[in-house]
Design an enzyme around this catalytic site. Sequence first.
Site, PDB file in Angstrom:
ATOM      1  N   ASP A 195       0.886  -1.153   0.000  1.00  0.00           N
ATOM      2  CA  ASP A 195       0.000   0.000   0.000  1.00  0.00           C
ATOM      3  C   ASP A 195       0.941   1.224   0.000  1.00  0.00           C
ATOM      4  O   ASP A 195       2.133   1.100   0.293  1.00  0.00           O
ATOM      5  CB  ASP A 195      -0.867  -0.041   1.267  1.00  0.00           C
ATOM      6  CG  ASP A 195      -1.682   1.221   1.452  1.00  0.00           C
ATOM      7  OD1 ASP A 195      -2.332   1.653   0.482  1.00  0.00           O
ATOM      8  OD2 ASP A 195      -1.658   1.790   2.560  1.00  0.00           O
ATOM      9  N   LEU A 196       0.421   2.386  -0.329  1.00  0.00           N
ATOM     10  CA  LEU A 196       1.286   3.576  -0.422  1.00  0.00           C
ATOM     11  C   LEU A 196       1.158   4.470   0.816  1.00  0.00           C
ATOM     12  O   LEU A 196       2.086   4.568   1.632  1.00  0.00           O
ATOM     13  CB  LEU A 196       0.930   4.359  -1.692  1.00  0.00           C
ATOM     14  CG  LEU A 196       1.680   5.671  -1.916  1.00  0.00           C
ATOM     15  CD1 LEU A 196       3.155   5.423  -2.160  1.00  0.00           C
ATOM     16  CD2 LEU A 196       1.075   6.428  -3.100  1.00  0.00           C
ATOM     17  N   ASP A 197      -0.020   5.133   0.949  1.00  0.00           N
ATOM     18  CA  ASP A 197      -0.211   6.109   2.026  1.00  0.00           C
ATOM     19  C   ASP A 197      -0.195   5.419   3.384  1.00  0.00           C
ATOM     20  O   ASP A 197      -0.999   4.525   3.634  1.00  0.00           O
ATOM     21  CB  ASP A 197      -1.545   6.846   1.836  1.00  0.00           C
ATOM     22  CG  ASP A 197      -1.568   7.681   0.562  1.00  0.00           C
ATOM     23  OD1 ASP A 197      -0.567   8.355   0.288  1.00  0.00           O
ATOM     24  OD2 ASP A 197      -2.586   7.664  -0.157  1.00  0.00           O
ATOM     25  N   THR A 219       1.357  10.497   4.023  1.00  0.00           N
ATOM     26  CA  THR A 219       0.622  11.574   3.353  1.00  0.00           C
ATOM     27  C   THR A 219      -0.667  11.942   4.100  1.00  0.00           C
ATOM     28  O   THR A 219      -1.353  12.883   3.689  1.00  0.00           O
ATOM     29  CB  THR A 219       0.254  11.148   1.922  1.00  0.00           C
ATOM     30  OG1 THR A 219      -0.202   9.810   1.998  1.00  0.00           O
ATOM     31  CG2 THR A 219       1.417  11.260   0.980  1.00  0.00           C
ATOM     32  N   LYS A 275      -8.498   7.081   6.357  1.00  0.00           N
ATOM     33  CA  LYS A 275      -7.317   6.313   5.959  1.00  0.00           C
ATOM     34  C   LYS A 275      -7.697   5.070   5.153  1.00  0.00           C
ATOM     35  O   LYS A 275      -8.531   4.274   5.597  1.00  0.00           O
ATOM     36  CB  LYS A 275      -6.493   5.924   7.194  1.00  0.00           C
ATOM     37  CG  LYS A 275      -5.737   7.120   7.741  1.00  0.00           C
ATOM     38  CD  LYS A 275      -4.750   6.735   8.818  1.00  0.00           C
ATOM     39  CE  LYS A 275      -4.048   7.986   9.301  1.00  0.00           C
ATOM     40  NZ  LYS A 275      -3.279   7.748  10.520  1.00  0.00           N
ATOM     41  N   SER A 288      -2.616   0.615  -4.330  1.00  0.00           N
ATOM     42  CA  SER A 288      -3.072   1.785  -3.567  1.00  0.00           C
ATOM     43  C   SER A 288      -4.421   2.305  -4.056  1.00  0.00           C
ATOM     44  O   SER A 288      -4.740   2.213  -5.236  1.00  0.00           O
ATOM     45  CB  SER A 288      -2.024   2.893  -3.720  1.00  0.00           C
ATOM     46  OG  SER A 288      -2.530   4.127  -3.270  1.00  0.00           O
ATOM     47  N   ALA A 289      -5.171   2.908  -3.125  1.00  0.00           N
ATOM     48  CA  ALA A 289      -6.452   3.536  -3.483  1.00  0.00           C
ATOM     49  C   ALA A 289      -6.244   4.897  -4.126  1.00  0.00           C
ATOM     50  O   ALA A 289      -7.151   5.463  -4.721  1.00  0.00           O
ATOM     51  CB  ALA A 289      -7.298   3.704  -2.227  1.00  0.00           C
ATOM     52  N   LYS A 312     -10.961  -0.712  -1.708  1.00  0.00           N
ATOM     53  CA  LYS A 312     -10.748  -1.559  -0.526  1.00  0.00           C
ATOM     54  C   LYS A 312     -11.895  -1.273   0.450  1.00  0.00           C
ATOM     55  O   LYS A 312     -12.316  -0.129   0.547  1.00  0.00           O
ATOM     56  CB  LYS A 312      -9.412  -1.197   0.139  1.00  0.00           C
ATOM     57  CG  LYS A 312      -8.186  -1.409  -0.746  1.00  0.00           C
ATOM     58  CD  LYS A 312      -6.934  -0.836  -0.063  1.00  0.00           C
ATOM     59  CE  LYS A 312      -5.759  -0.807  -1.023  1.00  0.00           C
ATOM     60  NZ  LYS A 312      -4.554  -0.173  -0.457  1.00  0.00           N
ATOM     61  N   GLU A 330       0.076  -3.357   4.629  1.00  0.00           N
ATOM     62  CA  GLU A 330      -1.064  -2.437   4.752  1.00  0.00           C
ATOM     63  C   GLU A 330      -1.131  -1.757   6.117  1.00  0.00           C
ATOM     64  O   GLU A 330      -0.864  -2.393   7.128  1.00  0.00           O
ATOM     65  CB  GLU A 330      -2.361  -3.231   4.580  1.00  0.00           C
ATOM     66  CG  GLU A 330      -3.045  -3.049   3.259  1.00  0.00           C
ATOM     67  CD  GLU A 330      -3.588  -1.640   2.992  1.00  0.00           C
ATOM     68  OE1 GLU A 330      -3.664  -0.828   3.914  1.00  0.00           O
ATOM     69  OE2 GLU A 330      -3.946  -1.378   1.839  1.00  0.00           O
ATOM     70  N   ASP A 331      -1.551  -0.494   6.131  1.00  0.00           N
ATOM     71  CA  ASP A 331      -1.696   0.209   7.421  1.00  0.00           C
ATOM     72  C   ASP A 331      -3.158   0.428   7.798  1.00  0.00           C
ATOM     73  O   ASP A 331      -3.433   0.873   8.911  1.00  0.00           O
ATOM     74  CB  ASP A 331      -1.005   1.574   7.387  1.00  0.00           C
ATOM     75  CG  ASP A 331      -1.752   2.558   6.504  1.00  0.00           C
ATOM     76  OD1 ASP A 331      -2.063   2.198   5.353  1.00  0.00           O
ATOM     77  OD2 ASP A 331      -2.039   3.674   6.971  1.00  0.00           O
TER      78      ASP A 331
HETATM   79  C1  BG6 Z   1      -5.495   6.244   0.235  1.00  0.00           C
HETATM   80  C2  BG6 Z   1      -5.497   7.126   1.454  1.00  0.00           C
HETATM   81  O1  BG6 Z   1      -4.257   5.665   0.042  1.00  0.00           O
HETATM   82  O2  BG6 Z   1      -5.833   7.005  -0.931  1.00  0.00           O
HETATM   83  C3  BG6 Z   1      -6.842   7.831   1.588  1.00  0.00           C
HETATM   84  O3  BG6 Z   1      -5.223   6.350   2.616  1.00  0.00           O
HETATM   85  C4  BG6 Z   1      -7.159   8.586   0.303  1.00  0.00           C
HETATM   86  O4  BG6 Z   1      -6.833   8.694   2.703  1.00  0.00           O
HETATM   87  C5  BG6 Z   1      -7.111   7.638  -0.896  1.00  0.00           C
HETATM   88  O5  BG6 Z   1      -8.451   9.183   0.398  1.00  0.00           O
HETATM   89  C6  BG6 Z   1      -7.381   8.334  -2.226  1.00  0.00           C
HETATM   90  O6  BG6 Z   1      -6.318   9.191  -2.517  1.00  0.00           O
HETATM   91  P1  BG6 Z   1      -6.285  10.235  -3.695  1.00  0.00           P
HETATM   92  O7  BG6 Z   1      -4.833  10.664  -3.759  1.00  0.00           O
HETATM   93  O8  BG6 Z   1      -6.717   9.545  -4.953  1.00  0.00           O
HETATM   94  O9  BG6 Z   1      -7.209  11.348  -3.339  1.00  0.00           O
HETATM   95 MG    MG Z   2      -2.693   3.191   3.628  1.00  0.00          MG
END
Ligand code: BG6
Ligand code: MG
Length: 219
Positions: free
Chosen positions: A9-11, A17, A45, A114-115, A145, A169-170
Amino acid sequence: MTIRALIFDLDGVIVDTARYHYIAWREIARELGFRFTEKENERLKGVSRMQSLDILLQVGGLQLTQHEKEQLAEKKNAHYLTYIERMTAGEVLPGVLPFLAEAKEMKLRVALGSASKNAPLILEKTMLSPFFDCIVDGNDVNAAKPDPEVFLKAAQLLEVKPEECLVFEDAEAGVEAARRAGMWCVGIGSPQVLSAANLVIPGFSGFSVRDILEKFNSK
Ligand code: BG6
Ligand code: MG
């Protein structure tokens, strides 16, 4: 059973972030006339951009049209991007870089799951793109997710079976997505929150890929 691929996962796993997401959403809330606290931000999150907006509006007790919501999401993202564009390699979370380097050296397949629709830009700014064999992000999936789509797509692109994948994953929704995909999952954070993960570590500092794989291989 052997782990052949790592999916990150990224964030909250590779970069922190959440603070930037919070500042940008707080500004939207301020414009709409209500307060949005850091504690409430925890609920966003791992959740997609539009779902985050729905939670924000629920906090403020507001109901808006689809068109208004799309405009607000776009505004939030423009604000968020002013922070992301200034990101550097110095913002990669502790221990991540040696961990990714070791995975490469061990010839494991590595994907991002990542989302975020901003994932490619964040990887570019933090100079991590070369470590990833493929990126599956919010632009590539229909279901967010805890739906397993993002991770299943990554496994497909990497040409590995779900049970050969280990996800990092966090967020609770992310751990659920990994488990529903039939993958192994290492939670990054607190064992109380991420109890559905197979293993939970506080972060990558002090952990090698070899140590972690030892706990999974031939389980
Ligand atoms: C996830 C974050 O990785 O990405 C969420 O944990 C965030 O908080 C989601 O809403 C979507 O991100 P983005 O950059 O497409 O607005
Ligand atoms: Mg995350």
